[in-house]
Design a protein around this motif. Sequence first.
Motif, short mmCIF file in Angstrom:
data_model
loop_
_atom_site.label_atom_id
_atom_site.label_comp_id
_atom_site.label_asym_id
_atom_site.label_seq_id
_atom_site.Cartn_x
_atom_site.Cartn_y
_atom_site.Cartn_z
N VAL A 34 0.94 -1.07 -0.07
CA VAL A 34 0.11 0.25 -0.73
C VAL A 34 0.84 1.16 -0.17
O VAL A 34 1.24 1.96 1.12
N LEU A 35 1.75 1.08 -0.76
CA LEU A 35 2.89 2.45 -1.04
C LEU A 35 2.35 2.92 -2.45
O LEU A 35 1.73 2.41 -3.63
N LEU A 36 2.05 4.63 -2.87
CA LEU A 36 2.11 5.09 -4.10
C LEU A 36 3.09 4.71 -5.19
O LEU A 36 3.05 5.58 -6.20
N PHE A 37 4.26 4.73 -4.50
CA PHE A 37 5.61 4.81 -5.07
C PHE A 37 6.27 3.99 -5.10
O PHE A 37 6.81 3.19 -4.33
N ALA A 38 7.26 3.50 -6.07
CA ALA A 38 8.76 2.00 -6.06
C ALA A 38 9.20 2.64 -5.94
O ALA A 38 10.73 2.54 -7.14
N ALA A 39 9.77 3.06 -4.24
CA ALA A 39 10.70 3.58 -3.93
C ALA A 39 11.65 2.13 -3.28
O ALA A 39 11.16 0.91 -3.22
N ARG A 40 12.86 2.61 -2.63
CA ARG A 40 13.47 1.36 -1.50
C ARG A 40 12.86 0.42 -1.55
O ARG A 40 12.37 -0.83 -1.06
N GLU A 74 -4.31 33.07 -10.25
CA GLU A 74 -3.11 33.67 -10.04
C GLU A 74 -3.09 33.10 -8.35
O GLU A 74 -2.77 33.16 -7.27
N THR A 75 -2.94 31.40 -9.08
CA THR A 75 -3.22 30.57 -7.72
C THR A 75 -1.85 29.72 -7.80
O THR A 75 -1.91 29.47 -8.87
N VAL A 76 -0.72 29.67 -7.30
CA VAL A 76 -0.08 28.28 -7.62
C VAL A 76 0.02 26.90 -6.48
O VAL A 76 -0.52 27.33 -5.43
N LEU A 77 -0.23 25.69 -6.86
CA LEU A 77 -0.34 24.01 -6.74
C LEU A 77 1.17 24.35 -6.07
O LEU A 77 1.50 23.52 -7.20
N LEU A 78 1.18 23.51 -4.84
CA LEU A 78 2.09 23.01 -4.54
C LEU A 78 2.10 21.55 -4.19
O LEU A 78 1.10 21.34 -2.57
N PHE A 79 3.04 20.93 -5.03
CA PHE A 79 1.97 19.87 -4.73
C PHE A 79 3.72 19.06 -3.83
O PHE A 79 4.90 19.19 -4.07
N VAL A 80 2.60 19.06 -2.88
CA VAL A 80 4.32 17.99 -1.81
C VAL A 80 4.33 16.43 -1.74
O VAL A 80 3.69 15.68 -1.26
N GLY A 81 5.86 15.61 -2.17
CA GLY A 81 5.88 14.03 -2.27
C GLY A 81 6.66 14.23 -0.69
O GLY A 81 6.66 15.16 0.18
N ARG A 82 6.75 12.89 -0.44
CA ARG A 82 6.81 12.18 0.95
C ARG A 82 8.77 12.42 0.77
O ARG A 82 8.79 12.63 1.26
N GLY A 83 8.89 12.22 -0.59
CA GLY A 83 10.29 11.71 -0.37
C GLY A 83 10.85 10.58 -0.42
O GLY A 83 10.82 9.96 0.55
N ALA A 84 12.06 10.01 -1.10
CA ALA A 84 12.30 9.30 -1.50
C ALA A 84 13.97 8.99 -1.61
O ALA A 84 14.60 10.25 -2.32
N SER A 85 14.58 8.31 -1.13
CA SER A 85 16.27 8.00 -1.24
C SER A 85 16.53 6.97 -2.79
O SER A 85 17.95 6.13 -3.27
N ASP A 86 14.79 7.14 -3.70
CA ASP A 86 15.79 6.20 -4.82
C ASP A 86 14.99 7.79 -5.77
O ASP A 86 14.08 8.04 -5.70
N PRO A 87 15.76 7.80 -6.70
CA PRO A 87 15.48 9.07 -7.65
C PRO A 87 14.72 8.46 -9.00
O PRO A 87 14.20 9.34 -9.24
N ASP A 88 14.59 7.22 -8.66
CA ASP A 88 13.47 6.60 -10.04
C ASP A 88 12.15 6.66 -9.37
O ASP A 88 11.45 7.97 -9.80
N ALA A 89 11.97 6.78 -8.10
CA ALA A 89 10.37 7.33 -6.98
C ALA A 89 10.30 8.95 -7.36
O ALA A 89 9.22 8.94 -7.25
N ASN A 90 11.08 9.46 -6.45
CA ASN A 90 11.23 10.93 -7.24
C ASN A 90 11.00 11.18 -8.44
O ASN A 90 9.99 12.27 -8.85
N GLY A 91 11.67 10.90 -9.40
CA GLY A 91 11.43 10.70 -10.88
C GLY A 91 8.98 11.05 -11.19
O GLY A 91 9.11 11.91 -11.70
#
Length: 346
Positions: free
Chosen positions: A90-96, A155-172
């Motif tokens: 139950v994870l959003l992206f494929a990181a470590r 006049e609105t900026v969308l600020l998208f916040v990810g969890r952050g991973a040590s895997d560049p592939d998932a961050n991409g």
Amino acid sequence: MTLSPLAIPQPTASSPLVPLPQARPLLLVGHGSRDSQGRDSLLDFAATYQALDSSRPVIPCFLELTTPTILDGVEQCIAQGFTDISVLPVLLFAARHNKFDVTGELDRARARYPQVRFHYGRHFGITPEILNLWRQRLDQLDGVDANPQGIPRSETVLLFVGRGASDPDANGDVYKLARVLWEGSGYQTLEICFIGITHPRLEEGFRRARLYQPKRIIVLPYFLFTGVLMKKIYAIAEAEQTAHPTIQVSCLPEMGLHPQLMQVMRRREIETQLGQVAMNCELCKFRLAAQTGEVGIGHGHDHGHGHGHGHHGHGHHDHGHPHDHGSAPDPCAEPDQYHQRAWQIP
């Protein structure tokens, strides 16, 4: 006192699920949280998904930080007489965690119970259902209740916040999903940031968003459940609102028990039963390491996920990866510290 997420009505009706090819038990693996609300969210998710189809057991477990463990879940399946088990992260992206840690735990379970066969499925990833979920929520923020000043998207900026991973592939993948969501949305621009591990961090995301001199910043925390990091996002957003009162800050809540997620989960479960799981592994640093021999213990299990590098060095499970759960010192607090680690193989 933290900035509360905007109250977004959660749809309750879910379309009927496509029938399963077989009645194989499903092990749902959550990340785990020290936050009791975060833990309960995964348990509630599993119970909701189970209630939609009682033809087989749905058993929740956690990778770390809380119980039941993955081995506990496996033993619960065995106690009910099953030797074939579907496993879904139950994870959003494929990181470590997805590529390395969950599969490592399954290897340990297999070593203890060699009669059990695991069918490891795919993470949520980028899907039309999830994009629609967020588009609907953003539409709700245009309403007078959430936007009493009638600030236009231009006049609105969308600020998208990810969890952050040590895997560049998932961050991409975070960047790709955010970009697809922004396309055609009409927002002035999009800024992407993270709450931990990689960079830019949320504070820097706010700084960049303000450069466009918007009247409103919408914070979209790309999380399934609440927990320590979600609460950290609200606290930072509250501080930003206080420091810059002329810019309206609006925070969306986490995804939660959304019917769209149940549909994605069913598709992932069917994939495990039909042996149709596929992952994009060309840029997986664990696969690259296995090819060059940097990580040993390459025992070649693919867990049925069809991406041919199930040997991510399973068995090397020291959990020494840079991971900010909200209490330990952050080993990647500065961008340079993260960049030095990004393509290293743990």
